[in-house]
Every structure is written in C-alpha cells, then in structure tokens.
Design a protein around this motif. Structure first.
Motif, PDB file in Angstrom:
ATOM      1  N   VAL A   1      37.911  20.689  37.395  1.00 49.63           N
ATOM      2  CA  VAL A   1      39.344  20.845  37.678  1.00 49.63           C
ATOM      3  C   VAL A   1      40.106  21.190  36.407  1.00 49.63           C
ATOM      4  N   GLY A   2      39.814  20.460  35.324  1.00 48.94           N
ATOM      5  CA  GLY A   2      40.548  20.674  34.079  1.00 48.94           C
ATOM      6  C   GLY A   2      40.272  22.015  33.445  1.00 48.94           C
ATOM      7  N   ILE A   3      39.012  22.448  33.443  1.00 49.11           N
ATOM      8  CA  ILE A   3      38.671  23.744  32.863  1.00 49.11           C
ATOM      9  C   ILE A   3      39.369  24.872  33.614  1.00 49.11           C
ATOM     10  N   ALA A   4      39.378  24.786  34.941  1.00 47.49           N
ATOM     11  CA  ALA A   4      40.014  25.835  35.750  1.00 47.49           C
ATOM     12  C   ALA A   4      41.513  25.912  35.459  1.00 47.49           C
ATOM     13  N   GLY A   5      42.201  24.775  35.496  1.00 47.58           N
ATOM     14  CA  GLY A   5      43.643  24.779  35.303  1.00 47.58           C
ATOM     15  C   GLY A   5      44.065  25.192  33.910  1.00 47.58           C
ATOM     16  N   ASN A   6      43.466  24.599  32.900  1.00 44.68           N
ATOM     17  CA  ASN A   6      43.865  24.895  31.523  1.00 44.68           C
ATOM     18  C   ASN A   6      43.425  26.280  31.081  1.00 44.68           C
ATOM     19  N   SER A   7      42.311  26.768  31.590  1.00 47.45           N
ATOM     20  CA  SER A   7      41.890  28.135  31.260  1.00 47.45           C
ATOM     21  C   SER A   7      42.888  29.151  31.791  1.00 47.45           C
ATOM     22  N   LEU A   8      43.428  28.894  32.980  1.00 48.74           N
ATOM     23  CA  LEU A   8      44.432  29.791  33.536  1.00 48.74           C
ATOM     24  C   LEU A   8      45.691  29.804  32.678  1.00 48.74           C
ATOM     25  N   VAL A   9      46.096  28.623  32.185  1.00 50.15           N
ATOM     26  CA  VAL A   9      47.264  28.554  31.308  1.00 50.15           C
ATOM     27  C   VAL A   9      47.040  29.380  30.048  1.00 50.15           C
ATOM     28  N   VAL A  10      45.882  29.188  29.407  1.00 54.42           N
ATOM     29  CA  VAL A  10      45.580  29.928  28.179  1.00 54.42           C
ATOM     30  C   VAL A  10      45.515  31.424  28.461  1.00 54.42           C
ATOM     31  N   ALA A  11      44.893  31.810  29.570  1.00 53.32           N
ATOM     32  CA  ALA A  11      44.759  33.230  29.897  1.00 53.32           C
ATOM     33  C   ALA A  11      46.118  33.889  30.116  1.00 53.32           C
ATOM     34  N   VAL A  12      47.000  33.204  30.846  1.00 55.41           N
ATOM     35  CA  VAL A  12      48.322  33.769  31.117  1.00 55.41           C
ATOM     36  C   VAL A  12      49.125  33.917  29.837  1.00 55.41           C
ATOM     37  N   TYR A  13      49.101  32.884  28.987  1.00 52.76           N
ATOM     38  CA  TYR A  13      49.844  32.957  27.733  1.00 52.76           C
ATOM     39  C   TYR A  13      49.251  33.985  26.779  1.00 52.76           C
ATOM     40  N   ALA A  14      47.934  34.094  26.762  1.00 50.88           N
ATOM     41  CA  ALA A  14      47.284  34.989  25.812  1.00 50.88           C
ATOM     42  C   ALA A  14      47.412  36.456  26.203  1.00 50.88           C
ATOM     43  N   TYR A  15      47.351  36.762  27.500  1.00 54.77           N
ATOM     44  CA  TYR A  15      47.280  38.145  27.940  1.00 54.77           C
ATOM     45  C   TYR A  15      48.530  38.646  28.648  1.00 54.77           C
ATOM     46  N   TYR A  16      49.446  37.759  28.983  1.00 54.69           N
ATOM     47  CA  TYR A  16      50.559  38.214  29.813  1.00 54.69           C
ATOM     48  C   TYR A  16      51.925  37.802  29.276  1.00 54.69           C
ATOM     49  N   LYS A  17      52.050  36.539  28.912  1.00 57.37           N
ATOM     50  CA  LYS A  17      53.364  36.017  28.569  1.00 57.37           C
ATOM     51  C   LYS A  17      53.544  35.916  27.059  1.00 57.37           C
ATOM     52  N   LYS A  18      54.681  36.427  26.558  1.00 55.19           N
ATOM     53  CA  LYS A  18      54.971  36.334  25.134  1.00 55.19           C
ATOM     54  C   LYS A  18      55.520  34.948  24.808  1.00 55.19           C
ATOM     55  N   MET A  19      55.304  34.508  23.546  1.00 55.10           N
ATOM     56  CA  MET A  19      55.815  33.225  23.100  1.00 55.10           C
ATOM     57  C   MET A  19      57.310  33.335  22.809  1.00 55.10           C
ATOM     58  N   LYS A  20      58.135  32.964  23.776  1.00 56.41           N
ATOM     59  CA  LYS A  20      59.574  33.105  23.619  1.00 56.41           C
ATOM     60  C   LYS A  20      60.243  31.826  23.160  1.00 56.41           C
ATOM     61  N   THR A  21      59.659  30.682  23.440  1.00 56.93           N
ATOM     62  CA  THR A  21      60.268  29.404  23.091  1.00 56.93           C
ATOM     63  C   THR A  21      59.239  28.493  22.448  1.00 56.93           C
ATOM     64  N   LYS A  22      59.737  27.401  21.860  1.00 61.86           N
ATOM     65  CA  LYS A  22      58.832  26.400  21.303  1.00 61.86           C
ATOM     66  C   LYS A  22      57.978  25.770  22.397  1.00 61.86           C
ATOM     67  N   THR A  23      58.578  25.564  23.569  1.00 63.98           N
ATOM     68  CA  THR A  23      57.817  24.972  24.671  1.00 63.98           C
ATOM     69  C   THR A  23      56.606  25.817  25.021  1.00 63.98           C
ATOM     70  N   ASP A  24      56.754  27.138  24.978  1.00 69.41           N
ATOM     71  CA  ASP A  24      55.612  28.017  25.238  1.00 69.41           C
ATOM     72  C   ASP A  24      54.485  27.757  24.248  1.00 69.41           C
ATOM     73  N   VAL A  25      54.839  27.640  22.972  1.00 61.27           N
ATOM     74  CA  VAL A  25      53.832  27.387  21.936  1.00 61.27           C
ATOM     75  C   VAL A  25      53.180  26.023  22.138  1.00 61.27           C
ATOM     76  N   TYR A  26      53.993  25.010  22.444  1.00 57.98           N
ATOM     77  CA  TYR A  26      53.453  23.665  22.657  1.00 57.98           C
ATOM     78  C   TYR A  26      52.548  23.620  23.886  1.00 57.98           C
ATOM     79  N   LEU A  27      52.945  24.327  24.953  1.00 56.56           N
ATOM     80  CA  LEU A  27      52.110  24.363  26.158  1.00 56.56           C
ATOM     81  C   LEU A  27      50.763  25.016  25.892  1.00 56.56           C
ATOM     82  N   LEU A  28      50.769  26.080  25.101  1.00 55.81           N
ATOM     83  CA  LEU A  28      49.510  26.733  24.761  1.00 55.81           C
ATOM     84  C   LEU A  28      48.628  25.806  23.940  1.00 55.81           C
ATOM     85  N   ASN A  29      49.198  25.139  22.937  1.00 62.12           N
ATOM     86  CA  ASN A  29      48.427  24.195  22.127  1.00 62.12           C
ATOM     87  C   ASN A  29      47.940  23.017  22.962  1.00 62.12           C
TER      88      ASN A  29
END
Length: 355
Positions: free
Chosen positions: A55-83
């Motif tokens: 469950v954890g690998i699936a959910g967190n991998s999707l977060v990393v994939a979306v941030y890495a390939y689709y969404k730009k780091m616009k806010t600090k929250t984005d950076v913290y969520l990726l970390n």
C-alpha cells in the motif's frame, strides 16, 4: 521494527523495544515464558509489513512520480510533500528485512543490520518532522506572512536541517546494532554497554519520543488550531471541507502515534525503575508494543491520502496523468495491431502460418 520477545529466568528478564533494545530486569521472582508472544509476532508482523509495503509503495511512488514528472515545485508545501514521500518510501523499503527477521530471523548480515536500522530511524524521524514543516507552511500561508523571498534557498535549507537531525538520531543504530543469536535464531538488535544499558536505552527512547512525536505534535497542534480559528471566522463555502481536512490530519496523527509513544515512554520509565513485576502485564505490554508500533508505521501509508490526494489540485494532476497513461497505452496497442497486420517479415514464414 520487529519486536523480539525473550524467555525469562527466575531472576531476570530481557526486553526489546521496537528497535530491539536489550535491557535486564533484576527484580522478577517468577518464570515468564513468552513463546506465545513470539509466535504472535512471527505471524502478525510479516503479514502487516507485507500489507504496509504494498500500500505504501503504491501511494508514495505515485506522489513522487507526479511531482517529478508533472507538477512544478511552486510552494514550500510541495517540497515538503516530496521529501515526505521519499522518506516514507525509504522507510517502507526496510520492511521486507524486518518481515524476514520476525519470521525466521535475520538473514542479511551485520552490515545490512546496521544500515537497515539506521534507515528506519532516519526516515521515521524525518517523516514526523516534515509533517510539522507542512503545518508551519500552511499556518504562514493563512496568516499571509510572505515566504517568497529566497524561497528555494530557505526551503531546501530547512529540508537539509531535517535530514541532518534525523541522521544524528540514527548514530546509536549505526554504532550498536549487530546480529546476535536470540531465542534460538539470529536477530538484528543494538547491544549497549553492560554498565550503562538501562540509562542509554531509556535516554534513546525518551529522545526519540520527544523528537519524533512531542515536538512535531506541539507544532502541528499550534498551527492547525490557529488555522481552524481563522477559518471559523472566515465566510467561505469551502470552510467546512478545510476544517474536516485539518481534523483528519491531526486526528490520524494522534491515533497512529500517541498510543505507540505513550507505551514507549512507559517502558523507558520501567527500564530505570522496574515497575512491571507481573508476567501477564509484561506479555500484554509486549503485544501492545507490537500493535501500536505497527500503527505508527502505517502512518507513512496514509500520508499520500491525507496530504496529497485530499488536495483538489493534486487530484487533478493524478487524473490527468492517468488519462495520459491510458492514451499512451491505447496508442501502443493500436500501433502494435497495425504492425501485426501490415508487416510481412516480423516472423519467419512457415507452412503453418503462410496464407
């Protein structure tokens, strides 16, 4: 981490906390056999770790994939969520080792024992600190404090501080963790100096509880309480949903982390003062420690749901990504079918397939 359970003798008993920390009780006057507790751990922990891993690998991998390939780091929250997602993934990657350890004993050698123990501590503690960072950033955003100046430099400096703090907390794991025979099988556990084992164990447990629960929870409680007060006074149709998200975030943190840290602090006190003198209470506490530590660990599977999927912006990115992947797969299927129908040399012609 795997909870090792010991069989006691008439004058002493050894316990381990979630980090396999060994200490001795010298005031017991009864024989406390814990074969049933070890059997429970050998079944419950591998099963739980397997579910959490998937469950954890699936959910967190999707977060990393979306941030890495689709969404730009616009806010600090984005950076913290990726970390946060990266920390959760690294923590989850240690679970197969602990599942095997709980089932048949440690099989990966002394070096991996130290590395895996350190990774567990680093990523568990950093995950809790990034949750606090997210709450601070949301608080400053609501009270409209400008944080745009030198945004990237300040944000990554905070992330660097969080990771360094977490690395410092893992030093005892690197120093003392080793593979030893324990209850008839190898186990990965820290072995502290005999003359100070109680003091060191209690100090480390208190330090981890303060850094990984008390301080992050105090920050989250202050920030989200202030945000809730502001939202209550703000006439907005989305206010109810925002309050529900805040309640879910704080509530889930308390449900998953409070029982585990309360029991850990109680056991740290018991290490020094030997308050538990009943075998049955000792067994109950062992089971509670295994269950609550698993609950605390499962929080890393819930982080994507609470901090990413609840955001409408992130959900729109996920939807678009899924649509893109579906379109790409359909194009590949169509191209493959066209190739199969039109190509004359993609397979060797034989009597069976020639027309």
């Amino acid at each position: 981490m795997v909870q090792q359970i010991n069989t006691t003798v008439t004058t002493s008993e050894s316990y381990e906390d979630y980090n396999h920390t060994t200490f001795d009780y010298e005031s017991y006057e009864e024989l406390c056999m814990k074969h049933d507790i070890r059997r429970f751990a050998s079944v419950f922990l591998p099963a739980f770790y397997s579910v959490a891993f998937v469950v954890g690998i699936a959910g967190n991998s999707l977060v990393v994939a979306v941030y890495a390939y689709y969404k730009k780091m616009k806010t600090k929250t984005d950076v913290y969520l990726l970390n946060l997602a990266v920390a959760d993934l690294l923590l989850l990657f240690t679970l197969p080792f602990w599942a095997v350890d709980a089932s048949i004993g440690w099989q990966s050698g002394n070096a991996m024992c130290k590395i895996t123990s350190a990774l567990y501590t680093i990523n568990f503690s950093s995950g809790m600190q990034f949750l606090a960072c997210i709450s601070l950033d949301r608080y400053f955003a609501v009270i409209k404090v400008s944080t745009n100046q030198n945004f990237r430099r300040k944000c990554w400096a905070i992330c660097f501080f969080v990771w360094i703090t977490s690395v410092l907390l893992c030093i005892p794991d690197l120093q003392f963790s080793e593979v030893k025979e324990h209850n008839g099988k190898n186990a990965c556990l820290p072995t502290y100096p005999k003359d100070s084992v109680k003091e060191v164990t209690a100090f480390i447990q208190f330090l981890e509880s303060v850094c990984c629960f008390v301080i992050p929870f105090a920050i989250m409680l202050f920030c989200y309480s202030a945000i809730a007060r502001i939202l209550v006074k703000t006439p907005n149709i989305k206010r109810s949903r925002s309050l529900k998200v805040l309640l879910a975030v704080v509530g889930m943190f308390l449900i998953t982390q409070l029982p585990y840290n309360a029991i850990k602090v109680w056991r740290a006190i018991d290490i020094v003062y030997a308050l538990i003198t009943s075998c049955q209470i000792s067994k109950t506490l062992d089971i509670m420690m295994q269950v609550t530590s698993s609950m605390a660990l499962f929080h890393c599977c819930l982080n994507p749901l609470l901090y990413a999927y609840m955001g409408t912006t992130f959900k729109s990115y996920v939807t678009q990504t899924v649509k893109k992947v579906g379109s790409w797969r359909r194009q590949r299927t169509q191209s493959s079918e066209e190739y199969s129908m039109c190509s004359n040399n993609h397979v060797e012609e034989t009597d069976s397939f020639s027309i």
